[in-house]
Design an enzyme around this catalytic site. Structure first.
Site, PDB file in Angstrom:
ATOM      1  N   GLU A 274     -41.496 -40.042   0.826  1.00 51.21           N
ATOM      2  CA  GLU A 274     -40.213 -40.722   0.694  1.00 51.21           C
ATOM      3  C   GLU A 274     -39.204 -40.249   1.732  1.00 51.21           C
ATOM      4  O   GLU A 274     -38.310 -41.005   2.135  1.00 51.21           O
ATOM      5  CB  GLU A 274     -39.637 -40.528  -0.713  1.00 51.21           C
TER       6      GLU A 274
ATOM      7  N   PHE B  13     -40.265 -36.111 -19.130  1.00 49.70           N
ATOM      8  CA  PHE B  13     -41.159 -36.038 -17.972  1.00 49.70           C
ATOM      9  C   PHE B  13     -40.465 -36.621 -16.729  1.00 49.70           C
ATOM     10  O   PHE B  13     -39.954 -37.737 -16.778  1.00 49.70           O
ATOM     11  CB  PHE B  13     -42.423 -36.834 -18.315  1.00 49.70           C
ATOM     12  N   GLN B  14     -40.419 -35.847 -15.665  1.00 50.85           N
ATOM     13  CA  GLN B  14     -39.853 -36.256 -14.364  1.00 50.85           C
ATOM     14  C   GLN B  14     -38.341 -36.480 -14.389  1.00 50.85           C
ATOM     15  O   GLN B  14     -37.786 -37.072 -13.471  1.00 50.85           O
ATOM     16  CB  GLN B  14     -40.542 -37.526 -13.830  1.00 50.85           C
TER      17      GLN B  14
ATOM     18  N   VAL C 224     -35.810 -32.556  16.332  1.00 51.40           N
ATOM     19  CA  VAL C 224     -34.928 -31.391  16.419  1.00 51.40           C
ATOM     20  C   VAL C 224     -35.788 -30.204  16.842  1.00 51.40           C
ATOM     21  O   VAL C 224     -36.877 -30.004  16.323  1.00 51.40           O
ATOM     22  CB  VAL C 224     -34.246 -31.143  15.059  1.00 51.40           C
TER      23      VAL C 224
ATOM     24  N   PHE D 245     -37.699 -23.542  19.481  1.00 56.02           N
ATOM     25  CA  PHE D 245     -36.230 -23.539  19.488  1.00 56.02           C
ATOM     26  C   PHE D 245     -35.695 -22.365  18.666  1.00 56.02           C
ATOM     27  O   PHE D 245     -34.723 -21.722  19.035  1.00 56.02           O
ATOM     28  CB  PHE D 245     -35.703 -24.861  18.929  1.00 56.02           C
TER      29      PHE D 245
HETATM   30  C1  LIG Z   1     -30.957 -28.856  18.188  1.00 57.81           C
HETATM   31  C2  LIG Z   1     -29.692 -29.589  18.484  1.00 57.81           C
HETATM   32  C3  LIG Z   1     -28.878 -29.166  19.503  1.00 57.81           C
HETATM   33  C4  LIG Z   1     -27.715 -29.869  19.840  1.00 57.81           C
HETATM   34  N1  LIG Z   1     -26.966 -29.484  20.921  1.00 57.81           N
HETATM   35  C5  LIG Z   1     -25.963 -30.282  21.359  1.00 57.81           C
HETATM   36  C6  LIG Z   1     -25.288 -30.001  22.569  1.00 57.81           C
HETATM   37  O1  LIG Z   1     -25.567 -29.037  23.272  1.00 57.81           O
HETATM   38  N2  LIG Z   1     -24.326 -30.863  22.967  1.00 57.81           N
HETATM   39  C7  LIG Z   1     -23.983 -31.955  22.226  1.00 57.81           C
HETATM   40  O2  LIG Z   1     -23.108 -32.740  22.631  1.00 57.81           O
HETATM   41  N3  LIG Z   1     -24.563 -32.207  21.055  1.00 57.81           N
HETATM   42  C8  LIG Z   1     -25.564 -31.410  20.620  1.00 57.81           C
HETATM   43  N4  LIG Z   1     -26.209 -31.716  19.453  1.00 57.81           N
HETATM   44  C9  LIG Z   1     -25.719 -32.846  18.658  1.00 57.81           C
HETATM   45  C10 LIG Z   1     -24.460 -32.435  17.873  1.00 57.81           C
HETATM   46  O3  LIG Z   1     -24.837 -31.686  16.741  1.00 57.81           O
HETATM   47  C11 LIG Z   1     -23.629 -33.665  17.449  1.00 57.81           C
HETATM   48  O4  LIG Z   1     -24.403 -34.498  16.623  1.00 57.81           O
HETATM   49  C12 LIG Z   1     -23.138 -34.489  18.620  1.00 57.81           C
HETATM   50  O5  LIG Z   1     -22.544 -33.668  19.599  1.00 57.81           O
HETATM   51  C13 LIG Z   1     -22.103 -35.480  18.132  1.00 57.81           C
HETATM   52  O6  LIG Z   1     -22.023 -36.521  19.034  1.00 57.81           O
HETATM   53  P1  LIG Z   1     -20.841 -37.579  18.948  1.00 57.81           P
HETATM   54  O7  LIG Z   1     -19.551 -36.865  18.931  1.00 57.81           O
HETATM   55  O8  LIG Z   1     -21.107 -38.548  20.036  1.00 57.81           O
HETATM   56  O9  LIG Z   1     -21.144 -38.377  17.598  1.00 57.81           O
HETATM   57  P2  LIG Z   1     -20.593 -38.261  16.108  1.00 57.81           P
HETATM   58  O10 LIG Z   1     -20.669 -36.884  15.598  1.00 57.81           O
HETATM   59  O11 LIG Z   1     -21.296 -39.314  15.362  1.00 57.81           O
HETATM   60  O12 LIG Z   1     -19.043 -38.637  16.225  1.00 57.81           O
HETATM   61  C14 LIG Z   1     -18.621 -39.943  16.473  1.00 57.81           C
HETATM   62  C15 LIG Z   1     -17.134 -40.034  16.166  1.00 57.81           C
HETATM   63  O13 LIG Z   1     -16.690 -41.322  16.570  1.00 57.81           O
HETATM   64  C16 LIG Z   1     -15.910 -41.900  15.540  1.00 57.81           C
HETATM   65  N5  LIG Z   1     -16.055 -43.346  15.665  1.00 57.81           N
HETATM   66  C17 LIG Z   1     -17.060 -44.127  15.247  1.00 57.81           C
HETATM   67  N6  LIG Z   1     -16.842 -45.396  15.603  1.00 57.81           N
HETATM   68  C18 LIG Z   1     -15.681 -45.419  16.283  1.00 57.81           C
HETATM   69  C19 LIG Z   1     -14.943 -46.444  16.942  1.00 57.81           C
HETATM   70  N7  LIG Z   1     -15.378 -47.708  16.962  1.00 57.81           N
HETATM   71  N8  LIG Z   1     -13.786 -46.113  17.557  1.00 57.81           N
HETATM   72  C20 LIG Z   1     -13.339 -44.825  17.543  1.00 57.81           C
HETATM   73  N9  LIG Z   1     -13.997 -43.822  16.929  1.00 57.81           N
HETATM   74  C21 LIG Z   1     -15.157 -44.112  16.321  1.00 57.81           C
HETATM   75  C22 LIG Z   1     -16.464 -41.325  14.261  1.00 57.81           C
HETATM   76  O14 LIG Z   1     -15.487 -41.389  13.231  1.00 57.81           O
HETATM   77  C23 LIG Z   1     -16.793 -39.890  14.698  1.00 57.81           C
HETATM   78  O15 LIG Z   1     -15.702 -39.034  14.526  1.00 57.81           O
HETATM   79  C24 LIG Z   1     -27.345 -31.001  19.086  1.00 57.81           C
HETATM   80  C25 LIG Z   1     -28.144 -31.405  18.021  1.00 57.81           C
HETATM   81  C26 LIG Z   1     -29.309 -30.728  17.730  1.00 57.81           C
HETATM   82  C27 LIG Z   1     -30.162 -31.227  16.624  1.00 57.81           C
HETATM   83  C1  LIG Z   2     -36.193 -29.133   7.912  1.00 60.28           C
HETATM   84  C2  LIG Z   2     -35.833 -28.043   8.855  1.00 60.28           C
HETATM   85  N1  LIG Z   2     -36.396 -26.818   8.729  1.00 60.28           N
HETATM   86  C3  LIG Z   2     -36.086 -25.822   9.592  1.00 60.28           C
HETATM   87  C4  LIG Z   2     -35.200 -26.037  10.613  1.00 60.28           C
HETATM   88  C5  LIG Z   2     -34.867 -24.922  11.607  1.00 60.28           C
HETATM   89  N2  LIG Z   2     -35.434 -25.309  12.911  1.00 60.28           N
HETATM   90  C6  LIG Z   2     -34.730 -25.886  13.894  1.00 60.28           C
HETATM   91  S1  LIG Z   2     -35.617 -26.266  15.241  1.00 60.28           S
HETATM   92  C7  LIG Z   2     -37.003 -25.622  14.564  1.00 60.28           C
HETATM   93  C8  LIG Z   2     -38.295 -25.564  15.343  1.00 60.28           C
HETATM   94  C9  LIG Z   2     -38.870 -26.887  15.655  1.00 60.28           C
HETATM   95  O1  LIG Z   2     -40.174 -26.680  16.077  1.00 60.28           O
HETATM   96  P1  LIG Z   2     -40.992 -27.758  16.850  1.00 60.28           P
HETATM   97  O2  LIG Z   2     -40.897 -29.062  16.172  1.00 60.28           O
HETATM   98  O3  LIG Z   2     -42.345 -27.239  17.113  1.00 60.28           O
HETATM   99  O4  LIG Z   2     -40.172 -27.905  18.211  1.00 60.28           O
HETATM  100  P2  LIG Z   2     -40.069 -26.804  19.390  1.00 60.28           P
HETATM  101  O5  LIG Z   2     -38.697 -26.259  19.315  1.00 60.28           O
HETATM  102  O6  LIG Z   2     -41.155 -25.807  19.203  1.00 60.28           O
HETATM  103  O7  LIG Z   2     -40.283 -27.615  20.624  1.00 60.28           O
HETATM  104  C10 LIG Z   2     -36.758 -25.107  13.278  1.00 60.28           C
HETATM  105  C11 LIG Z   2     -37.750 -24.429  12.414  1.00 60.28           C
HETATM  106  C12 LIG Z   2     -34.611 -27.312  10.691  1.00 60.28           C
HETATM  107  N3  LIG Z   2     -33.727 -27.625  11.620  1.00 60.28           N
HETATM  108  N4  LIG Z   2     -34.968 -28.300   9.826  1.00 60.28           N
END
Ligand SMILES: Cc1cc2nc3c(=O)[nH]c(=O)nc-3n(C[C@H](O)[C@H](O)[C@H](O)COP(=O)(O)OP(=O)(O)OC[C@H]3O[C@@H](n4cnc5c(N)ncnc54)[C@H](O)[C@@H]3O)c2cc1C
Ligand SMILES: Cc1ncc(C[n+]2csc(CCOP(=O)(O)OP(=O)(O)O)c2C)c(N)n1
Ligand SMILES: [Mg+2]
Length: 575
Positions: free
Chosen positions: A51, A113-114, A383, A468
């Site tokens: 799911e 159950f559940q 991620v 990561f």
């Molecule tokens: C492993 C990992 C590493 C990451 N590292 C980075 C990094 O190094 N750099 C990075 O940038 N991000 C990184 N991210 C992503 C980060 O966590 C955020 O999700 C991202 O930076 C947010 O992007 P955003 O501001 O474009 O979008 P959002 O967080 O979605 O923000 C969008 C904003 O726009 C507003 N909005 C929506 N529609 C409109 C509209 N029509 N007009 C005006 N406002 C509007 C919303 O209200 C909101 O406040 C990483 C994510 C992961 C999983």
């Molecule tokens: C559900 C969940 N569990 C744990 C984490 C912590 N976490 C972030 S990145 C990562 C490793 C991801 O490993 P992989 O998919 O092999 O990618 P890699 O970074 O090795 O390329 C973990 C465990 C998370 N973000 N989400």
């Protein structure tokens, strides 16, 4: 034809609103719904193996189409499995309805159950979450849920006991028509004048733009041109901002470009537009900060804001542009763009390979994917380090799309999102950039690709680790632990599941194998071994990180793990 049941009415309402598929796993308590779907051809049951996949898949469909997508789970554990995917949908602000079947209504409260209480469980990851206990509530509750998901953008949950779904409906048809809301929200004239005044008086302006700039590309570029402002983007804005953009200076943040960091730190005015970029340490301390966001509650969440304006990007910029004058100061832009060119060059140099190389760098893999993928490909990235490679090496063009779990940051998102993308966009090329950890976490749904004939292309970055996390451990100065993966041969698993399975051994294999997979008429998996220690350095190393890094090295030597340092050096320092 017998009398309409509550479940039939629910499915009618969804189909009338344009919903074409429901992602889920069936179960006794969902029988009413699935049986109703069985008898019609305007709505499909996309049967998955987990799911959580269903919720991620629905989220991907909603992200790509901007319209409501639906997932469902049976009572108790069935719908509980939706929860992580629903968190992702809710935090990414995509309209998703979840149907959470409930135990028989007469048993609620007995510890049956559940038994769980979906209306409590999903409270934190939804705008609306209600239990239907009487047929009289339908279709009103469902319609409120749908309307809430669409207009507030996020998740709504309707919990329905299986027996209620099977009772006769009281109402016979939908009460409402749903339209995609597109109100224009603009700051007042006075506010626009204040903003224009500030911008006209300023020279070194940097724009930080995010996903809220979708649909306002032309206005954003016109603004940057008038203000001579470099545009830094946040990750979720990449697909909407980076292309056809002479003002682009890359992303900022830990995974970003040094040029993005530089442009933000060296400005006099930081103009944040439609972004919720979360990392405080990457905001400038001394700049005047302006934030424009359609949601007032978003203003000032991430950094101090001197001027906040509530407005949608397109309307606001259209109203603002005539009030501005051409900024004649060009140094800030020129310097920032130059810096970007250098940063880009540095990153591009890491994305090369010699055909016979046994070490295959993930940057190169991402670059090849970028080169070979269709002009309108949909990419998903797990991620983990795949997010880095996607952020740095995929080129967007206004037609391509990029999805990840960027806000919720959950592993295992890429395959499920690819399933939702492909199910809702049958003609499009869909590519999942999967980590070996992320892929194996929800690997059961590999079987879905054949079951539903979804020609998704999976590229598995096989580094035999949670790389990561290892990187984070290194930066924090601790030894990596609990991060090794004893991996199977994923190609054999893929073949067993009816996919084409390909395994690269040298850099020379990468391009032909990716090309073969992309051309293959069906789902395919390409397994690519990549180094575990491929580093992704932040744009500036803080003292804390620098300390952490050397501490890691010392600890590694002390614990006799010199081989690891050599490995690290070989992969990164000597390239
Ligand atoms: C492993 C990992 C590493 C990451 N590292 C980075 C990094 O190094 N750099 C990075 O940038 N991000 C990184 N991210 C992503 C980060 O966590 C955020 O999700 C991202 O930076 C947010 O992007 P955003 O501001 O474009 O979008 P959002 O967080 O979605 O923000 C969008 C904003 O726009 C507003 N909005 C929506 N529609 C409109 C509209 N029509 N007009 C005006 N406002 C509007 C919303 O209200 C909101 O406040 C990483 C994510 C992961 C999983
Ligand atoms: C559900 C969940 N569990 C744990 C984490 C912590 N976490 C972030 S990145 C990562 C490793 C991801 O490993 P992989 O998919 O092999 O990618 P890699 O970074 O090795 O390329 C973990 C465990 C998370 N973000 N989400
Ligand atoms: Mg890995």
């Amino acid at each position: 034809m017998g009398k309409k049941k509550v479940a039939d009415l629910m499915v009618d309402v969804l189909a009338d609103a344009g919903v074409r598929r429901i992602y889920g796993v069936s179960g006794d308590s969902l029988n009413g719904i699935t049986d109703s779907i069985r008898t019609r051809d305007d709505i499909q049951w996309v049967h998955l193996r987990h799911e959580e996949t269903a919720a991620f898949a629905a989220g991907a469909e909603a992200h790509l189409t901007g319209t409501l997508a639906v997932c469902a789970g049976s009572c108790g554990p069935g719908n509980l499995h939706l929860i992580n995917g629903l968190y992702d949908c809710h935090r990414s602000r995509v309209p998703v309805l979840a149907i959470a079947a409930q135990i028989p209504s007469g048993e609620i409260g007995s510890g049956y159950f559940q038994e769980t209480h979906p209306e409590h469980l999903f409270g934190q990851c939804s705008h609306y979450c209600e239990l239907v206990s009487q047929p009289q509530q339908m279709p009103r509750v469902l319609e409120i849920a749908m309307q809430t998901a669409i207009s507030k953008r996020g998740v709504a949950v309707v919990a329905v006991p299986g027996d209620v779904a099977l009772r006769h409906a009281v109402e016979q048809a939908a009460r409402m028509r749903f339209s995609k809301p597109s109100p224009r929200v603009c700051p007042s004239e006075d506010e626009l004048n204040i903003l224009a005044d500030l911008l006209v008086r300023s020279e070194r302006i940097t724009i930080l733009a995010g996903a809220g700039c979708a649909g306002a590309h032309a206005e954003l570029i016109a603004l940057a041109s008038t203000l001579q402002a470099p545009i830094v983007h946040a990750m979720r804005g990449k697909e909407f901002i980076e292309y056809d953009n002479p003002f682009d200076v890359g992303m900022t943040g830990l995974l970003g470009f040094s040029s993005g960091y530089y442009a933000m730190m060296n400005c006099e005015v930081l103009l944040m537009i439609g972004t919720d970029f979360p990392y405080q340490q990457f905001y400038p301390e001394n700049a005047t900060v302006v934030q424009i966001d359609v949601r007032g509650e978003q203003i000032g969440r991430r950094t101090k804001v001197d001027f906040g304006f509530v407005g949608d990007t397109r309307t606001t910029l259209r109203a603002l542009l005539p009030k501005l004058r051409q900024n004649e100061y060009r140094w800030h832009l020129n310097e920032s763009v130059e810096h970007y060119r250098n940063a880009r060059k540095g990153l591009d140099e890491l994305a090369t390979a010699n055909a016979g190389d046994a070490t295959i760098h993930p940057q190169y893999v991402a670059r090849v994917l970028d080169r070979l993928a269709a002009a309108d490909a949909i990419f998903t990235c797990d991620v983990g380090t795949p997010t880095i490679w996607a952020a740095r090496y995929l080129t967007m063009n206004g037609k391509r799309r990029l999805l990840g779990s960027f806000t919720h940051g959950s592993m295992a998102n890429a395959l499920p999102q690819a399933i939702g993308a492909q199910a809702s966009h049958p003609g499009r090329q869909v590519i999942s950039m999967s980590g070996d950890g992320g892929f194996s976490m929800l690997m059961g749904d590999l079987l879905t690709l054949r079951q539903h004939d979804l020609p998704v292309k999976l590229v598995v970055f096989k580094n035999d680790s949670l790389a990561f996390v290892e990187l984070e451990m290194k930066a924090a100065g601790i030894l990596d632990f609990g991060t090794s993966l004893h991996n199977p041969d994923f190609t054999k698993i893929a073949e067993g599941a009816g996919l084409l399975g390909l395994q690269a051994r040298t850099s020379g294999d990468v391009a032909p194998m990716i090309a073969e997979a992309l051309q293959y008429d069906g789902p395919a998996l390409v397994e690519i071994p990549v180094p575990r220690n491929e580093l992704s350095m932040p744009p500036t190393i803080t003292l804390e990180q620098a300390k952490g890094f050397s501490l890691f090295m010392m600890k590694a030597v002390l614990s006799g793990r010199g081989d690891e340092i050599v490995d690290l050096a070989k992969v990164n320092l000597l390239r």
